[in-house]
Design an enzyme around this catalytic site. Structure first.
Site, PDB file in Angstrom:
ATOM      1  N   CYS A  42     -61.457  57.059  53.053  1.00 53.87           N
ATOM      2  CA  CYS A  42     -62.205  55.849  53.427  1.00 53.87           C
ATOM      3  C   CYS A  42     -62.147  55.636  54.938  1.00 53.87           C
ATOM      4  O   CYS A  42     -63.144  55.242  55.560  1.00 53.87           O
ATOM      5  CB  CYS A  42     -61.641  54.624  52.714  1.00 53.87           C
ATOM      6  SG  CYS A  42     -61.688  54.698  50.914  1.00 53.87           S
TER       7      CYS A  42
ATOM      8  N   CYS B 267     -58.014  54.942  50.517  1.00 56.79           N
ATOM      9  CA  CYS B 267     -57.352  56.203  50.835  1.00 56.79           C
ATOM     10  C   CYS B 267     -57.764  56.630  52.236  1.00 56.79           C
ATOM     11  O   CYS B 267     -58.611  56.007  52.884  1.00 56.79           O
ATOM     12  CB  CYS B 267     -57.697  57.292  49.813  1.00 56.79           C
ATOM     13  SG  CYS B 267     -59.442  57.763  49.832  1.00 56.79           S
TER      14      CYS B 267
ATOM     15  N   ASP C  78     -39.708  51.977  86.007  1.00 63.27           N
ATOM     16  CA  ASP C  78     -39.997  50.545  86.027  1.00 63.27           C
ATOM     17  C   ASP C  78     -41.456  50.221  85.776  1.00 63.27           C
ATOM     18  O   ASP C  78     -41.833  49.059  85.669  1.00 63.27           O
ATOM     19  CB  ASP C  78     -39.540  49.920  87.350  1.00 63.27           C
ATOM     20  CG  ASP C  78     -40.318  50.450  88.556  1.00 63.27           C
ATOM     21  OD1 ASP C  78     -41.307  51.184  88.365  1.00 63.27           O
ATOM     22  OD2 ASP C  78     -39.944  50.114  89.689  1.00 63.27           O
TER      23      ASP C  78
ATOM     24  N   ASP D 211     -43.243  53.938  89.549  1.00 64.17           N
ATOM     25  CA  ASP D 211     -43.168  55.217  88.852  1.00 64.17           C
ATOM     26  C   ASP D 211     -44.436  55.548  88.084  1.00 64.17           C
ATOM     27  O   ASP D 211     -44.419  56.438  87.235  1.00 64.17           O
ATOM     28  CB  ASP D 211     -41.977  55.207  87.879  1.00 64.17           C
ATOM     29  CG  ASP D 211     -40.662  54.986  88.598  1.00 64.17           C
ATOM     30  OD1 ASP D 211     -40.465  55.593  89.659  1.00 64.17           O
ATOM     31  OD2 ASP D 211     -39.843  54.194  88.111  1.00 64.17           O
TER      32      ASP D 211
ATOM     33  N   ASP E 179     -35.383  56.928  86.387  1.00 59.51           N
ATOM     34  CA  ASP E 179     -35.354  56.332  87.724  1.00 59.51           C
ATOM     35  C   ASP E 179     -34.041  55.555  87.846  1.00 59.51           C
ATOM     36  O   ASP E 179     -33.395  55.238  86.837  1.00 59.51           O
ATOM     37  CB  ASP E 179     -36.564  55.407  87.892  1.00 59.51           C
ATOM     38  CG  ASP E 179     -36.575  54.740  89.252  1.00 59.51           C
ATOM     39  OD1 ASP E 179     -36.295  55.422  90.245  1.00 59.51           O
ATOM     40  OD2 ASP E 179     -36.857  53.530  89.307  1.00 59.51           O
TER      41      ASP E 179
END
Length: 825
Positions: free
Chosen positions: A118, A115, A719, A723, A524
């Site tokens: 844990c 769970c 990119d 940027d 961009d």
């Protein structure tokens, strides 16, 4: 023994290490986190007599460790660590993540996680070890990402600390992960089988007791049925339900309250009362309720486990893509004999033969052969990609058609596949704010639940003692917040897998939630909304020649050039026979000149061509010059021949993506450093109303910060290289997959395929994910609000409580699994 020696192993305590364990009422010094964890485990288990009774210290630290921990020292060996431990660069180097040259990062699998409590326990326990710098554990994958300072603590000490609190850690590898998942399923199935068999048999004995009227069953027969039920219930409690008791004891011993504590209290108290009633031949027995409750609870957890394992299938599939062996060419090009070698033994510069149907073993470059490669799992692009000499190939892709000879460029951790898996693991192990909030609420809810159950027990004992036990058990069980703890992490795990299949790689945990909430999408231009590759957009003849002969002349002049504009002109004129030119001469930064049919030609900047003949450009050319794109002129001594407009066209799917975002009510902005005419042309082509041109990196950063100051949630798409500052400023960032090395990008998401339609689908998945999380949380709270009063009023029996709790958790998981279908739209 002096204070400078470790009380556990007798070794000197290193300078700067301040670790202690309370033993027999005194604080004892420890030399490392491993000794501290083992000593704490010895004391917590009531075995402190070990220290009082020993007559000498062990000869070596290894002898001070229990047998189960004895083999952990091998994990400190550098050769053993190669496959799962990464050396992080010092601060300021590489991607900047490392705190120092001694920092390490390992990917581990944890056994014994049941769970969210844990997860919290392991994270808290490990983060307190001196030298551990970061711990992140994902509930859905059971995957742990641990960072430590190699000079302050060893990996074996960390594994020992995990073992000391009842869990086991293994280095992550796909085969081991699959093996552990199989073992987990088999154990769970056996427990379900035993519980189901016991439940059916106990119900056979319980039905006569329920149906028999007063005086219809003798006391000895009733007692016999009770004893038979006790015998059948015992294996259900002590085998099938054993994990609940084991986990609860571990939590209580460590002064924690986990999800299994109320469940174990309910099962244990009902079983104990039933045993007492059987031994004394008085009172009520609840063997049928106990077995039914255990059976339904185990069924729910088994189904949840299966759904969870399917949810992480994308990461597992990626990790298993790389083959174990490869065919290496012995001495290309002379000796083409192929030898089978382990992929781990490949080095950059090796030549490998990849036959049709085989997986490419490393990142490389095709040097011979033409074929197609299936990169679907790596990029989300379903169509096979053509490969020819000189083109790059990705390790993990499948060669589809013909044999390829590939030169190896990157191996092991340097491959694109390894970077993808590493980024996915990082995202999976980080915890977004919404998960941490749900975990805090769940942990406090359990404590409140135990208090409410105690009040209910006292109240019903005064009202009707015969009803008090089973009503208290129902309260304990029916309101256990398992569904609440599962509501968010399972949905985010499934969403990340769906996004990966769509070609959008999640690298930060908050990315899915923030992408769904983004109000402004800022793009961009070059390489993002456009392809980033120069293309011939227009030919304007300025004399009697048609466009095709003009283009043929330009291509002939540029046939030996490697410039991107030259490549665009050659590609556009590839269908034409090139005229013969000679006396080629290059003017750097200006253009190129040559002779053709006895006349001097110039191709390049308009001013460079103008200097050859001195005639002004006609008015018809002014619109072309004002377009903002690159204009290349062609002329001879007699005047202008043609103008060529070369530029970057929008990606074919960009317009549909922008339209979809606007239809969702998102603001779309084009933010570029290019000239205004070129930016305006792209904005008009894509129906983007707001644009900013000529922006420097700092101006882009300031623009996004200004939007955020107005309350906008900004998603920046760029990119990944130029940027980088503005990507870091935005609340959520998306980098194009080809823009930067994956291992160095700091974007929150990476568009591996560079197909903007996959970004559109990704936004859809993110929005649906947020809706599913809200549904899960709403259901979890609503269920507890309704179930708790009913259980307190005595309207829910224990077996009904088991169905309710299991059903609520399973509903949350199945609702999250629906996200797998959204990614394919």
């Amino acid at each position: 023994m002096n204070h400078s020696s470790c009380y556990h192993c007798g070794q000197p305590v290193p300078a700067g290490v301040d670790l202690e364990v309370g033993i027999d009422g005194q604080s004892r010094a420890m030399c490392c986190g491993g000794c501290q964890a083992v000593a704490q485990a010895i004391v917590a288990n009531g075995l402190a007599d070990y220290y009082r009774n020993r007559d000498q210290l062990p000869n070596s630290p290894r002898e001070a460790l229990p047998a189960i921990l004895d083999g952990l020292q091998i994990y400190d060996h550098p050769d053993f660590q190669k496959s799962f431990v990464r050396v992080l660069p010092a601060a300021g180097e590489g991607d900047g993540e490392g705190a120092g040259g001694n920092e390490r990062e390992a990917s581990l699998i944890l056994e014994g996680i049941t769970c969210s409590a844990c997860i919290w326990l392991n994270e808290q326990h490990l983060s307190r070890l001196a030298g551990v710098t970061a711990v992140d554990i994902n509930y859905a994958t059971r995957r742990a990402r641990i960072r430590w300072d190699e000079q302050r603590i060893k990996l074996s000490d960390i594994l020992a600390a995990i073992a000391a609190i009842g869990y086991h850690a293994h280095p992550y590898d796909p085969a081991k992960s699959e093996e552990l998942a199989g073992k987990e399923r088999r154990r769970a199935l056996w427990r379900v089988f035993v519980a189901g068999f016991g439940m059916m048999q106990v119900m056979m004995y319980a039905v006569p007791l329920y149906l028999a009227g007063d005086g219809e069953m003798t006391a000895d027969i009733e007692l016999l049925l009770r004893w038979a039920s006790l015998l059948l219930t015992t294996p259900v409690v002590f085998y099938s339900a054993a994990p609940f008791f084991r986990n609860s004891w571990r939590d209580l011993r460590l002064r924690r309250v986990g999800m299994d504590v109320p469940v174990a209290l309910g099962i244990g108290s009902a079983f104990a009362a039933s045993v007492w009633a059987t031994l004394t031949a008085s009172g009520e027995v609840y063997f049928d309720s106990v077995t039914m409750f255990v059976f339904f609870l185990l069924c729910g957890r088994f189904l949840e486990m299966g759904a969870r394992q399917r949810a992480v299938s994308v990461t597992e599939a990626l990790a298993k893509l790389m083959p174990a062996v490869a065919g290496r060419v012995a001495a290309y090009p002379g000796n083409r004999a192929v030898e089978q070698v382990m992929v781990a033994d490949l080095n950059p510069g090796d030549i490998v033969l990849v036959k049709p149907g085989e997986t490419i073993p490393a990142d490389g470059r095709v040097i011979e052969g033409e074929s197609s490669c299936d990169e679907a799992l790596l990029t989300g692009e379903s169509a096979a990609v053509r490969k020819a000499p000189g083109l790059a190939v990705i390790g993990g892709a499948v060669n589809v058609e013909s044999p390829l000879l590939v030169e190896v460029l990157q191996v092991g951790e340097g491959t694109r596949l390894s970077a993808i898996v590493r980024l996915m693991e990082r995202a999976a192990t980080e915890k977004p704010h919404i998960v941490e909030l749900a975990d805090r609420i769940a942990s406090r809810f359990i404590v409140s639940l135990l208090f409410v159950a105690a009040v209910v027990a006292v109240a019903w004992w005064t009202i009707d003692p015969a009803q008090a036990l089973w009503i208290t058990v129902s309260v304990l069980v029916v309101t256990c917040p398992c569904a609440l703890s599962l509501a968010t992490p399972v949905a985010l795990t499934v969403a990340s897998g769906a996004l990966a299949r769509a070609g959008l790689l999640v690298t930060r945990s908050h990315a899915v939630e923030t992408l769904a909430r983004a109000s402004h999408f800022v793009f961009d231009k070059t390489g993002t909304l456009t392809s980033g590759r120069m293309r011939l957009l227009e030919v304007l003849p300025l004399n009697e020649l048609a466009p095709a002969p003009c283009l043929a002349l330009a291509a002939a002049l540029e046939q030996a050039s490697e410039h991107p504009i030259a490549a665009a002109l050659r590609a556009a004129g590839s269908g034409e026979a090139l005229p013969i030119v000679d006396a080629l001469s290059n003017a750097p930064g200006q253009g190129i000149s040559a002779r053709h049919a006895g006349r001097r030609l110039r191709l390049g900047q308009p001013d460079y061509v103008l200097a050859l003949h001195g005639q002004p450009l006609p008015s018809s050319a002014q619109a072309l010059l004002a377009s903002g794109d690159t204009v290349v002129a062609l002329g001879d001594e007699s005047g202008w021949i043609a103008l060529f407009r070369v530029g970057d066209e929008p990606r074919p799917e960009a317009a549909a993506m922008v339209a979809a975002l606007r239809a969702q009510g998102r603001h779309v902005i084009l933010l570029s450093g290019d000239a205004a005419p070129a930016v305006r042309r792209v904005a008009q082509a894509l129906a983007i109303d707001e644009m900013v041109a000529g922006a420097s990196p700092q101006a882009k950063h300031d623009f996004v910060r200004q939007l955020q100051g107005g309350g906008a949630v900004v998603a920046m798409v760029g990119d990944g290289v130029n940027d980088a500052p503005v990507l870091a400023q935005a609340q959520v960032s998306v980098a194009m997959g080809g823009g930067a090395p994956l291992a160095r990008t700091q974007a929150d998401l990476i568009l591996l395929s560079e197909n903007l339609d996959h970004l559109r689908r990704g936004v859809l998945v993110a929005r649906r994910s947020l809706a599913v999380i809200r549904q899960n949380l709403l259901w979890s709270f609503a269920y507890n609000v309704v179930a708790l009063p009913l259980a307190m009023g005595g309207y829910i029996t224990p077996w009904m409580a088991g169905i309710g709790m299991s059903g609520s958790s399973l509903l949350v998981v199945l609702n999250s699994m629906r996200l797998q279908q959204v990614g394919g739209r």
